[in-house]
Design a protein around this motif. Structure first.
Motif, PDB file in Angstrom:
ATOM      1  N   PHE A 211       0.851  -1.188   0.000  1.00 33.90           N
ATOM      2  CA  PHE A 211       0.000   0.000   0.000  1.00 33.90           C
ATOM      3  C   PHE A 211       0.888   1.240   0.000  1.00 33.90           C
ATOM      4  N   LEU A 212       0.300   2.342  -0.419  1.00 33.26           N
ATOM      5  CA  LEU A 212       0.955   3.642  -0.364  1.00 33.26           C
ATOM      6  C   LEU A 212      -0.095   4.646   0.117  1.00 33.26           C
ATOM      7  N   ALA A 213       0.123   5.196   1.293  1.00 31.61           N
ATOM      8  CA  ALA A 213      -0.782   6.203   1.851  1.00 31.61           C
ATOM      9  C   ALA A 213      -0.173   7.572   1.574  1.00 31.61           C
ATOM     10  N   THR A 214      -1.011   8.519   1.162  1.00 37.16           N
ATOM     11  CA  THR A 214      -0.518   9.848   0.795  1.00 37.16           C
ATOM     12  C   THR A 214      -1.301  10.948   1.503  1.00 37.16           C
ATOM     13  N   ALA A 215      -0.606  12.044   1.746  1.00 35.46           N
ATOM     14  CA  ALA A 215      -1.212  13.265   2.269  1.00 35.46           C
ATOM     15  C   ALA A 215      -0.900  14.372   1.274  1.00 35.46           C
ATOM     16  N   THR A 216      -1.935  15.045   0.769  1.00 35.30           N
ATOM     17  CA  THR A 216      -1.780  16.086  -0.244  1.00 35.30           C
ATOM     18  C   THR A 216      -2.313  17.404   0.305  1.00 35.30           C
ATOM     19  N   TYR A 217      -1.533  18.468   0.112  1.00 36.38           N
ATOM     20  CA  TYR A 217      -1.914  19.802   0.589  1.00 36.38           C
ATOM     21  C   TYR A 217      -1.753  20.792  -0.548  1.00 36.38           C
ATOM     22  N   GLN A 218      -2.826  21.478  -0.905  1.00 30.54           N
ATOM     23  CA  GLN A 218      -2.833  22.480  -1.968  1.00 30.54           C
ATOM     24  C   GLN A 218      -2.255  21.929  -3.273  1.00 30.54           C
ATOM     25  N   GLY A 219      -2.614  20.691  -3.601  1.00 22.45           N
ATOM     26  CA  GLY A 219      -2.185  20.088  -4.857  1.00 22.45           C
ATOM     27  C   GLY A 219      -0.795  19.482  -4.836  1.00 22.45           C
ATOM     28  N   ASP A 220      -0.015  19.705  -3.792  1.00 18.25           N
ATOM     29  CA  ASP A 220       1.325  19.123  -3.682  1.00 18.25           C
ATOM     30  C   ASP A 220       1.291  17.929  -2.754  1.00 18.25           C
ATOM     31  N   LEU A 221       1.992  16.880  -3.138  1.00 18.76           N
ATOM     32  CA  LEU A 221       2.108  15.700  -2.309  1.00 18.76           C
ATOM     33  C   LEU A 221       3.019  16.017  -1.138  1.00 18.76           C
ATOM     34  N   LEU A 222       2.436  16.088   0.062  1.00 20.36           N
ATOM     35  CA  LEU A 222       3.222  16.414   1.248  1.00 20.36           C
ATOM     36  C   LEU A 222       4.053  15.230   1.710  1.00 20.36           C
ATOM     37  N   LEU A 223       3.371  14.131   2.005  1.00 20.19           N
ATOM     38  CA  LEU A 223       4.026  12.977   2.591  1.00 20.19           C
ATOM     39  C   LEU A 223       3.447  11.687   2.039  1.00 20.19           C
ATOM     40  N   THR A 224       4.267  10.638   2.037  1.00 19.70           N
ATOM     41  CA  THR A 224       3.801   9.299   1.702  1.00 19.70           C
ATOM     42  C   THR A 224       4.392   8.322   2.713  1.00 19.70           C
ATOM     43  N   ILE A 225       3.688   7.212   2.904  1.00 15.39           N
ATOM     44  CA  ILE A 225       4.205   6.110   3.718  1.00 15.39           C
ATOM     45  C   ILE A 225       3.771   4.816   3.046  1.00 15.39           C
ATOM     46  N   ASP A 226       4.640   3.811   3.086  1.00 21.05           N
ATOM     47  CA  ASP A 226       4.301   2.541   2.461  1.00 21.05           C
ATOM     48  C   ASP A 226       4.312   1.405   3.480  1.00 21.05           C
TER      49      ASP A 226
END
Length: 126
Positions: free
Chosen positions: A96-111
Motif C-alpha cells: 500500500f501507499l498512503a498519501t497526504a496532499t496539501y494544496q495540490g502538492d504531495l506532502l508525505l507518503t508512507i508505504d
C-alpha cells in the motif's frame, strides 16, 4: 498626532505585516506536516494490523469509510490536507501507499515498509 507620525506608524505596521504573514504561513504548513505525519503513521499501523488479520491491505479514497481501518475519516472537518491509501501500482504485492496532499502538492507518503517520505520536499521527515 501629526501627519508625519501617522506615516511612520503606517510604514512600521507595513514592515511588521510583511514579516509576520510569511512566518505565519510557514508555521501553519509545518503544523499540517506534523499532523499528516502522525496520521500516516496511524494509517500504517492500522494497515499492518489489517494485513495480519486478512492477508491484504485496504485502499481508501477521501470519501470512503475509514472506520473499516478503525480510523475516523481524516478528510472531514474542512481540513486542507487530503488523505488516501492506494494498493494498486506498488510492488511487491501485497502493498500500500498512503498519501497526504496539501494544496495540490504531495506532502508525505508512507508505504508498507514504513518508508516515510516527502516527494515535494515541503515537509521534514523524522
Amino acid at each position: 498626532m501629526t501627519l508625519l507620525e501617522l506615516i511612520v506608524m503606517t510604514i512600521v505596521m507595513g514592515i511588521l505585516v510583511a514579516i509576520g504573514i510569511p512566518t505565519y504561513r510557514a508555521t501553519i504548513e509545518r503544523q499540517y506536516c506534523r499532523q499528516s505525519q502522525d496520521l500516516l503513521l496511524a494509517v500504517y499501523t492500522a494497515e499492518r494490523i489489517r494485513q495480519a488479520d486478512t492477508g491484504s491491505y485496504l485502499a481508501l479514497a477521501p470519501g470512503d469509510n475509514w472506520r473499516t481501518l478503525g480510523l475516523d475519516n481524516p478528510n472531514g472537518a474542512g481540513s486542507p490536507v487530503s488523505f488516501q491509501v492506494d494498493t494498486a501500482g506498488c510492488a511487491p504485492a501485497p502493498c500500500f501507499l498512503a498519501t497526504a496532499t496539501y494544496q495540490g502538492d504531495l506532502l508525505l507518503t508512507i508505504d508498507q515498509d514504513r518508508t516515510l517520505s516527502s516527494p515535494s520536499g515541503r515537509c521534514t521527515v523524522s
